[in-house]
Motif scaffolding. Structure first.
Motif, PDB file in Angstrom:
ATOM      1  N   ALA A   1     -14.535  -9.926 -13.291  1.00  0.00           N
ATOM      2  CA  ALA A   1     -14.807 -11.147 -12.529  1.00  0.00           C
ATOM      3  C   ALA A   1     -14.701 -10.931 -11.025  1.00  0.00           C
ATOM      4  O   ALA A   1     -15.331 -11.655 -10.253  1.00  0.00           O
ATOM      5  N   ALA A   2     -13.902  -9.953 -10.601  1.00  0.00           N
ATOM      6  CA  ALA A   2     -13.617  -9.768  -9.173  1.00  0.00           C
ATOM      7  C   ALA A   2     -14.770  -9.086  -8.436  1.00  0.00           C
ATOM      8  O   ALA A   2     -15.616  -8.424  -9.033  1.00  0.00           O
ATOM      9  N   ARG A   3     -14.732  -9.231  -7.117  1.00  0.00           N
ATOM     10  CA  ARG A   3     -15.782  -8.617  -6.282  1.00  0.00           C
ATOM     11  C   ARG A   3     -15.582  -7.115  -6.152  1.00  0.00           C
ATOM     12  O   ARG A   3     -16.546  -6.343  -6.152  1.00  0.00           O
ATOM     13  N   LEU A   4     -14.321  -6.669  -6.015  1.00  0.00           N
ATOM     14  CA  LEU A   4     -14.033  -5.257  -5.765  1.00  0.00           C
ATOM     15  C   LEU A   4     -12.659  -4.938  -6.311  1.00  0.00           C
ATOM     16  O   LEU A   4     -11.716  -5.741  -6.149  1.00  0.00           O
ATOM     17  N   ALA A   5     -12.506  -3.791  -6.957  1.00  0.00           N
ATOM     18  CA  ALA A   5     -11.208  -3.346  -7.472  1.00  0.00           C
ATOM     19  C   ALA A   5     -10.890  -1.966  -6.938  1.00  0.00           C
ATOM     20  O   ALA A   5     -11.764  -1.101  -6.855  1.00  0.00           O
ATOM     21  N   ARG A   6      -9.628  -1.739  -6.574  1.00  0.00           N
ATOM     22  CA  ARG A   6      -9.173  -0.441  -6.103  1.00  0.00           C
ATOM     23  C   ARG A   6      -7.962  -0.015  -6.925  1.00  0.00           C
ATOM     24  O   ARG A   6      -7.122  -0.839  -7.302  1.00  0.00           O
ATOM     25  N   LEU A   7      -7.879   1.302  -7.169  1.00  0.00           N
ATOM     26  CA  LEU A   7      -6.796   1.861  -7.974  1.00  0.00           C
ATOM     27  C   LEU A   7      -5.992   2.867  -7.156  1.00  0.00           C
ATOM     28  O   LEU A   7      -6.472   3.405  -6.160  1.00  0.00           O
ATOM     29  N   GLY A   8      -4.768   3.132  -7.605  1.00  0.00           N
ATOM     30  CA  GLY A   8      -3.990   4.238  -7.073  1.00  0.00           C
ATOM     31  C   GLY A   8      -3.198   3.970  -5.817  1.00  0.00           C
ATOM     32  O   GLY A   8      -2.752   4.904  -5.169  1.00  0.00           O
ATOM     33  N   CYS A   9      -2.971   2.704  -5.474  1.00  0.00           N
ATOM     34  CA  CYS A   9      -2.301   2.408  -4.201  1.00  0.00           C
ATOM     35  C   CYS A   9      -0.800   2.175  -4.331  1.00  0.00           C
ATOM     36  O   CYS A   9      -0.116   1.995  -3.315  1.00  0.00           O
ATOM     37  N   ASP A  10      -0.276   2.127  -5.567  1.00  0.00           N
ATOM     38  CA  ASP A  10       1.152   1.859  -5.766  1.00  0.00           C
ATOM     39  C   ASP A  10       1.563   0.611  -4.987  1.00  0.00           C
ATOM     40  O   ASP A  10       0.780  -0.337  -4.879  1.00  0.00           O
ATOM     41  N   ALA A  11       2.772   0.587  -4.431  1.00  0.00           N
ATOM     42  CA  ALA A  11       3.251  -0.623  -3.751  1.00  0.00           C
ATOM     43  C   ALA A  11       2.517  -0.903  -2.449  1.00  0.00           C
ATOM     44  O   ALA A  11       2.608  -2.016  -1.914  1.00  0.00           O
ATOM     45  N   TYR A  12       1.771   0.058  -1.930  1.00  0.00           N
ATOM     46  CA  TYR A  12       1.034  -0.189  -0.695  1.00  0.00           C
ATOM     47  C   TYR A  12      -0.023  -1.277  -0.886  1.00  0.00           C
ATOM     48  O   TYR A  12      -0.401  -1.962   0.070  1.00  0.00           O
ATOM     49  N   ALA A  13      -0.481  -1.465  -2.120  1.00  0.00           N
ATOM     50  CA  ALA A  13      -1.437  -2.534  -2.388  1.00  0.00           C
ATOM     51  C   ALA A  13      -0.824  -3.899  -2.080  1.00  0.00           C
ATOM     52  O   ALA A  13      -1.510  -4.794  -1.567  1.00  0.00           O
ATOM     53  N   TYR A  14       0.472  -4.054  -2.372  1.00  0.00           N
ATOM     54  CA  TYR A  14       1.139  -5.329  -2.089  1.00  0.00           C
ATOM     55  C   TYR A  14       1.292  -5.535  -0.582  1.00  0.00           C
ATOM     56  O   TYR A  14       1.217  -6.669  -0.094  1.00  0.00           O
ATOM     57  N   ALA A  15       1.500  -4.464   0.144  1.00  0.00           N
ATOM     58  CA  ALA A  15       1.555  -4.571   1.605  1.00  0.00           C
ATOM     59  C   ALA A  15       0.218  -5.040   2.150  1.00  0.00           C
ATOM     60  O   ALA A  15       0.154  -5.881   3.061  1.00  0.00           O
ATOM     61  N   MET A  16      -0.873  -4.529   1.594  1.00  0.00           N
ATOM     62  CA  MET A  16      -2.188  -4.944   2.037  1.00  0.00           C
ATOM     63  C   MET A  16      -2.507  -6.383   1.614  1.00  0.00           C
ATOM     64  O   MET A  16      -3.250  -7.088   2.303  1.00  0.00           O
ATOM     65  N   LEU A  17      -1.927  -6.823   0.527  1.00  0.00           N
ATOM     66  CA  LEU A  17      -2.077  -8.222   0.148  1.00  0.00           C
ATOM     67  C   LEU A  17      -1.396  -9.117   1.188  1.00  0.00           C
ATOM     68  O   LEU A  17      -1.971 -10.104   1.651  1.00  0.00           O
ATOM     69  N   ALA A  18      -0.176  -8.743   1.580  1.00  0.00           N
ATOM     70  CA  ALA A  18       0.540  -9.520   2.599  1.00  0.00           C
ATOM     71  C   ALA A  18      -0.183  -9.493   3.941  1.00  0.00           C
ATOM     72  O   ALA A  18      -0.094 -10.444   4.724  1.00  0.00           O
ATOM     73  N   ALA A  19      -0.906  -8.412   4.201  1.00  0.00           N
ATOM     74  CA  ALA A  19      -1.637  -8.269   5.466  1.00  0.00           C
ATOM     75  C   ALA A  19      -3.013  -8.920   5.437  1.00  0.00           C
ATOM     76  O   ALA A  19      -3.741  -8.882   6.432  1.00  0.00           O
ATOM     77  N   GLY A  20      -3.394  -9.496   4.293  1.00  0.00           N
ATOM     78  CA  GLY A  20      -4.673 -10.188   4.226  1.00  0.00           C
ATOM     79  C   GLY A  20      -5.870  -9.307   3.964  1.00  0.00           C
ATOM     80  O   GLY A  20      -7.008  -9.684   4.261  1.00  0.00           O
ATOM     81  N   ARG A  21      -5.658  -8.141   3.373  1.00  0.00           N
ATOM     82  CA  ARG A  21      -6.767  -7.233   3.067  1.00  0.00           C
ATOM     83  C   ARG A  21      -7.095  -7.197   1.571  1.00  0.00           C
ATOM     84  O   ARG A  21      -8.219  -6.868   1.184  1.00  0.00           O
ATOM     85  N   VAL A  22      -6.125  -7.480   0.729  1.00  0.00           N
ATOM     86  CA  VAL A  22      -6.273  -7.514  -0.722  1.00  0.00           C
ATOM     87  C   VAL A  22      -5.899  -8.921  -1.177  1.00  0.00           C
ATOM     88  O   VAL A  22      -5.035  -9.568  -0.568  1.00  0.00           O
TER      89      VAL A  22
END
Length: 261
Positions: free
Chosen positions: A178-199
């Motif tokens: 359903a999503a526009r784009l998915a990325r794998l392999g980021c570990d906890a850095y993905a959550y940092a990017m969520l807080a930063a408004g990128r994910v």
């Protein structure tokens, strides 16, 4: 910043001081997975957690500590520090700058202060009572999740689909479709990017308390939300759903609830 937020930043800088010199340099590693599969721990993991425990004991001897490498010490204390000295040890070993130092303070059983630190990029993502901020290069900037009201417009992430069970994989596959784009392999850095408004969304399973405790204050202070796959508060089941905009949480939970523990 509050007293505990300032100390969390101090701990993040100590974790960086110890772990960063080992990155992309010789570093002893041990496979603790055995028959269950490769599960590495490095000299950097052990030394970083030991250094953090020394600082906590010296400053707040009445506080508890829960750490990935050295277990529990006074886990029932009113204030408990939760440590993952290097989240993303596989990325660390591979020379990829997506590993992080995770530090959380739980007060009355709930994460109150959190740090996601990435020393190689000189980034400290901090969340707590005073808000969410990125500390980098001697400066600070506010962290804010972004607006995303439809899952079809979302950028989503998870660390590795091999970590999902059969029903969990099916649920993730539906969300990914359903999503526009998915990325794998980021570990906890993905959550940092969520807080930063990128994910916009991160969904994972099999996480331990040290894997997710630091994420909660950072994301919530930035305007996002963290739950389990039933939509409740994160707990010991290890299933985590983080979103930057609460409007897409229910859309994702339509699929994820089918595999919720």
């Amino acid at each position: 910043m509050t007293e505990y937020e300032l100390f969390a930043v101090e701990l993040a800088r100590e974790a960086a001081r110890v772990s960063l010199p080992y990155f992309r340099n010789p570093c002893e590693e041990i496979d603790k997975g055995g028959a269950a599969g490769f599960d590495p721990v490095t000299q950097a993991d052990r030394e970083a957690e030991a250094a953090l425990r020394r600082l906590i004991e010296a400053r707040y001897p009445e506080h508890g500590v829960i750490g990935e490498e050295y277990g529990e010490d006074r886990p029932d204390a009113e204030h408990v520090w939760v440590l993952d000295p290097i989240d993303g040890t596989r990325a660390f070993i591979a020379g990829l700058p997506l590993w992080t130092n995770l530090i959380a303070l739980r007060s009355a059983g709930r994460p109150a202060v959190g740090v996601i630190g990435q020393p190689y990029l000189d980034e400290i993502f901090l969340g707590g009572p005073s808000g969410a901020r990125l500390i980098r290069g001697g400066g600070e900037s506010r962290l804010q999740t972004r607006s995303c009201d439809r899952l079809t417009e979302a950028v989503i992430a998870t660390t590795d689909t091999d970590l999902f069970t059969g029903s969990e994989l099916g649920a993730w596959t539906q969300v990914r479709a359903a999503a526009r784009l998915a990325r794998l392999g980021c570990d906890a850095y993905a959550y940092a990017m969520l807080a930063a408004g990128r994910v916009d969304l991160v969904a994972e399973s099999g996480l331990k308390i040290w894997d997710w405790s630091a994420l909660v204050p950072v994301i919530e202070a930035a305007g996002g939300a963290v739950s389990d796959w039933r939509g409740g508060a994160p707990d010991g089941n290890g299933q985590i759903l983080a979103v930057g905009d609460a409007r897409i949480r229910e859309q994702a939970l339509v699929s994820l609830r089918r595999a919720a523990l």
